[in-house]
Design an enzyme around this catalytic site. Structure first.
Site, PDB file in Angstrom:
ATOM      1  NE  ARG A  58      34.773  18.356  31.692  1.00  0.00           N
ATOM      2  CZ  ARG A  58      35.294  17.547  32.739  1.00  0.00           C
ATOM      3  NH1 ARG A  58      36.502  17.186  33.223  1.00  0.00           N
ATOM      4  NH2 ARG A  58      34.234  17.071  33.791  1.00  0.00           N
TER       5      ARG A  58
ATOM      6  CD  GLU B 299      35.278  19.094  41.130  1.00  0.00           C
ATOM      7  OE1 GLU B 299      36.264  19.460  41.512  1.00  0.00           O
ATOM      8  OE2 GLU B 299      34.797  17.852  40.321  1.00  0.00           O
TER       9      GLU B 299
END
Length: 424
Positions: free
Chosen positions: A278, A350
């Site tokens: 992220r 993901e």
């Protein structure tokens, strides 16, 4: 964008469907403003008809020599003209308010989407691949990368701040090889046309795919030019056909594009702060499709399968997750995630999000098609999916292919691209 005519005709359907996404308000406000706008337009039209009718009457009075009566009516019509100007301004204000409300309404979930309030109620549909068994405690990618000197978080932060990193040497090569490998598979085996889009995006294009106006705080904006850094290749590639009418023979159109992606992640404070999963800048290979409404869900399954092939060729275990209504996101009608197994973190992460937007983006960007030369234009359905997120796939390779001595084996399919069997 939802169909305003359909909302007027069946508001309860939209209210109830949006509630499954956790959206309790919006339809009533939209209809209230729409009703006020339509009434105001009716008033304007009535005044314009009065003005036109009286203008003809004034002409007749002048021809008959009744100038004083004609002058009286002219003075009355000055007030009518002023009223028209005022009411037209009121219409413009209401139209802007209506547009803002309309653009902030999310898409409706497809009836097949499982109901749920948030990500905890997403449904795992499938597991693929075997989880590798380690004779030692596997390490996370950030430890492996720093120990090998291929990821430099400190210098990334020195250059650009937190949540940036630098890839060095064989790390930079592995990232580049992954991009080339993904593009080759999708163009040579899956039939996608490669696009290399601009990384700076106009505001109307960001509106077209649904990033604006709702998510402006998550975007990087260039002051002075009102341009935005590309948050995903979905935006420029979908907008390739903004304002166009395609022919049915062209569909489906399938594009693949590499782009660097930039996101402020304003709503993600404290999430996944370690590693490369992220960050504010990352690489991604994106798949985009334009289809007919009748074939879009068949094409969604094909798109999902195309992304899965990359994971399978790389030998990465993964799962397929279907998003519930409460975690579907703003623009999607149906969405899958592909999550790769990360043994160093003992969890799935993901690496691809695959969505069917139906006509939601096409209405915003005015992308239509004709079934024949004289047929009425219809909105296309747009779909996209990561094929894959490169940085997260890079991390999955480091964690799944790590060796006890700290080296990283290269997946066999990548060795011809990488030119070596190990990073050490």
């Amino acid at each position: 964008m939802l169909d305003l005519k359909s909302i007027r005709e069946n508001p309860d359907r939209f209210r109830n469907s949006l509630k499954t996404k956790g959206v309790e308000r919006g339809i009533d406000e939209l209809l209230e403003v729409d009703d006020a706008r339509r009434k105001k337009i009716t008033e304007v039209d009535a005044l314009k008809n009065l003005l036109n009718k009286t203008s003809r009457q004034i002409g007749i009075l002048k021809q008959a020599g009744k100038n004083s009566e004609a002058l009286r009516l002219q003075e009355e019509m000055k007030k009518v003209s002023s009223d028209i100007d005022q009411k037209e301004e009121e219409v413009r204000v209401l139209e802007k308010k209506l547009e803002a409300l309309h653009l902030n309404l999310p898409n409706l979930p497809h009836p097949s989407v499982p109901a749920g309030k948030d990500e905890s109620e997403n449904v795992v549909r499938e597991y693929h691949g075997e989880l590798r068994k380690f004779e030692w405690l596997p390490r996370p990618h950030w430890e492996l990368g720093e120990a090998l000197g291929i990821i430099d978080f400190k210098r990334g932060a020195k250059i650009s701040g937190t949540r940036f990193y630098v890839l060095r040497g064989q790390g930079a090569r592995l990232e580049r090889c992954l991009i080339q490998f993904m593009l080759d598979v999708h163009t040579q085996q899956h039939g996608y046309v490669e696009i290399f889009p601009p990384f700076l995006i106009r505001r109307e294009c960001m509106v077209g795919t649904g990033q604006l106006p709702k998510f402006e705080e998550d975007m990087y904006r260039i002051d002075g030019d009102d341009l935005f850094l590309d948050p995903t290749a979905e935006v420029p590639v979908t907008n390739l056909h903004r304002g166009e009418i395609l022919s049915a023979e062209e569909l489906p159109i399938c594009y693949v594009a590499y782009s660097a992606c930039f996101r402020r992640e304003a709503g993600a404070a404290g999430k996944d702060v370690r590693g490369v999963t992220r960050v504010h800048q990352f690489n991604k290979v994106e798949l985009v499709k334009f289809t007919t409404p009748e074939t879009s869900y068949e094409e969604l399954e094909k798109l999902k399968r195309d992304a899965e092939v990359i994971l399978e060729k790389l030998g990465l275990a993964y799962r397929v997750v279907e998003m519930c209504t409460g975690d579907l996101g703003f623009a999607a009608a149906k969405k899958y995630d592909l999550d790769a197994w990360m043994p160093g973190q003992n969890k799935y992460v993901e690496v691809s999000s695959i969505s069917n937007f139906e006509s939601f983006q096409a209405r915003r960007a005015n992308i239509r098609y004709r079934e024949g030369p004289k047929a009425k234009p219809r909105y296309v359905h747009t779909l996209n999916g990561s094929g894959l997120a490169v940085g997260r796939t890079f991390a999955a390779i480091l964690e799944n292919y790590q060796n006890s001595d700290g080296s990283i084996s290269i997946p066999p399919v990548l060795i011809p691209y990488f030119g070596a069997e190990k990073i050490q």
